[in-house]
Design a protein around this motif. Sequence first.
Motif, PDB file in Angstrom:
ATOM      1  N   THR A 246      -6.604  23.172 -22.926  1.00  0.00           N
ATOM      2  CA  THR A 246      -7.474  22.001 -22.256  1.00  0.00           C
ATOM      3  C   THR A 246      -8.345  21.563 -23.365  1.00  0.00           C
ATOM      4  N   LYS A 247      -8.850  22.430 -24.063  1.00  0.00           N
ATOM      5  CA  LYS A 247     -10.084  21.894 -25.253  1.00  0.00           C
ATOM      6  C   LYS A 247      -9.354  21.524 -26.428  1.00  0.00           C
TER       7      LYS A 247
ATOM      8  N   LYS B  81     -12.535  25.491 -18.528  1.00  0.00           N
ATOM      9  CA  LYS B  81     -13.464  26.529 -18.442  1.00  0.00           C
ATOM     10  C   LYS B  81     -13.549  27.056 -17.147  1.00  0.00           C
TER      11      LYS B  81
ATOM     12  N   GLU C  62      -9.027  15.321 -16.589  1.00  0.00           N
ATOM     13  CA  GLU C  62     -10.198  16.537 -17.163  1.00  0.00           C
ATOM     14  C   GLU C  62     -11.525  16.101 -16.603  1.00  0.00           C
ATOM     15  N   TRP C  63     -12.147  17.059 -16.005  1.00  0.00           N
ATOM     16  CA  TRP C  63     -13.508  16.703 -15.805  1.00  0.00           C
ATOM     17  C   TRP C  63     -14.320  17.668 -16.664  1.00  0.00           C
ATOM     18  N   SER C  64     -15.690  17.889 -16.320  1.00  0.00           N
ATOM     19  CA  SER C  64     -16.655  18.615 -17.156  1.00  0.00           C
ATOM     20  C   SER C  64     -16.304  20.139 -17.160  1.00  0.00           C
ATOM     21  N   ILE C  65     -15.700  20.620 -16.110  1.00  0.00           N
ATOM     22  CA  ILE C  65     -15.394  22.191 -15.989  1.00  0.00           C
ATOM     23  C   ILE C  65     -13.952  22.483 -15.888  1.00  0.00           C
TER      24      ILE C  65
ATOM     25  N   SER D  76     -13.487  27.560 -25.030  1.00  0.00           N
ATOM     26  CA  SER D  76     -14.186  26.106 -25.771  1.00  0.00           C
ATOM     27  C   SER D  76     -15.266  26.615 -26.763  1.00  0.00           C
TER      28      SER D  76
ATOM     29  N   TYR E 238      -7.956  17.998  -7.334  1.00  0.00           N
ATOM     30  CA  TYR E 238      -9.285  17.236  -7.834  1.00  0.00           C
ATOM     31  C   TYR E 238      -9.219  15.946  -7.045  1.00  0.00           C
TER      32      TYR E 238
ATOM     33  N   ASN F 248      -8.572  17.651 -25.331  1.00  0.00           N
ATOM     34  CA  ASN F 248      -9.877  17.095 -25.258  1.00  0.00           C
ATOM     35  C   ASN F 248     -10.543  16.814 -26.778  1.00  0.00           C
ATOM     36  N   GLU F 249     -10.468  17.843 -27.695  1.00  0.00           N
ATOM     37  CA  GLU F 249     -11.158  17.837 -28.904  1.00  0.00           C
ATOM     38  C   GLU F 249     -10.177  17.213 -29.960  1.00  0.00           C
TER      39      GLU F 249
ATOM     40  N   SER G 123      -9.415  20.849 -15.992  1.00  0.00           N
ATOM     41  CA  SER G 123      -8.407  20.076 -15.912  1.00  0.00           C
ATOM     42  C   SER G 123      -7.237  20.365 -14.863  1.00  0.00           C
TER      43      SER G 123
END
Length: 312
Positions: free
Chosen positions: A271-272, A221, A64-67, A251, A199, A275-276, A69
């Motif tokens: 993804t969110k 995202k 996963e990266w900032s924008i 998100s 990626y 992540n969360e 997965s």
Amino acid sequence: MEKIDISSNIKGIHLSSCIMNASGALCSSEKELLNLMNSSSGALITKSCTYYPRIGNEKPRYFEWSIGSINSMGLPNLGIDFYIDFFEKKDINKPIFLSISGFSMEENISILKKSNRSSKITAIELNLSCPNNNIEILGYNLKKVVQFLTYVFHISKKPIGVKLPPYFTDRHIKNMSSILNQFPISFVTCVNSVPNGMYIDIEKESVIIRPNQGFGGIGGKMIKPFALSNISKFYSYLKKNISIIGCGGISSGKDIFEHILCGANAVQIGTKFINEGITVFDRLRKELIEFLEKKNYKSINDFKGKLKTIDK
Ligand code: RRO
């Protein structure tokens, strides 16, 4: 006391909240399923299952990266018998969706026959869109979809929905819709991850995940625009008694608002959620309610599918 109603109805299936997990996100093991059952998600969907358990692809298989997965999980799951036994012993307080993704028609039929016998499974989400099987993505082969659904509706006694891959042309969505309109489908879920992404780790000058030379399904995202366009187009082409579940790039509460504005009845978080963690359902619920309050909407039906275009 909450004035805003974010409950939803998917062809007669009542969801106390329109927010649920996406198949694949923390919904494979006993612990993960218990966590979801005790959460504020409006429904629960399992990891796509096969007839026999699978360990899936070699790690690293998720990043996963900032924008976004990327994943090439390769369908790790505990097999249909586990999922049926797990729910059989539980008091159920929300709709249970079983996601299935057999590698052949025969395998899917065997899974469906087993799920028919479980009173705890509310509905089936047929995964027509796994990007990492090394076989074709069924949802892109419209002839096979017709054959497959014809079989499925002879066998299954449960409400059936389909999880679709993202489509990139209007014609593709139009053609798929006219096929789906011929079957008694309850819902479509748009979209699975965008297949064949990559990626790169520039330090190592290498791909980031091991399986399949580093190619994998993209989520998070960056795929929201494709989820929104697919929901919007399917909403215009599908019969109105087929519900749409939006999935892709959510998100925030505002992201959920956008999915519903395009025509979604409910939304899935992938993804969110990974992540969360499980508190994402409380946060998103709160954010959605606060946003609707500002907009002066009382329920999701006040704005569902009411996206405007810009007049000439
Ligand atoms: O397990 C996976 O590799 C996987 C599946 Br079945 C799917 O439907 N979507 C995805 O991104 N990964």
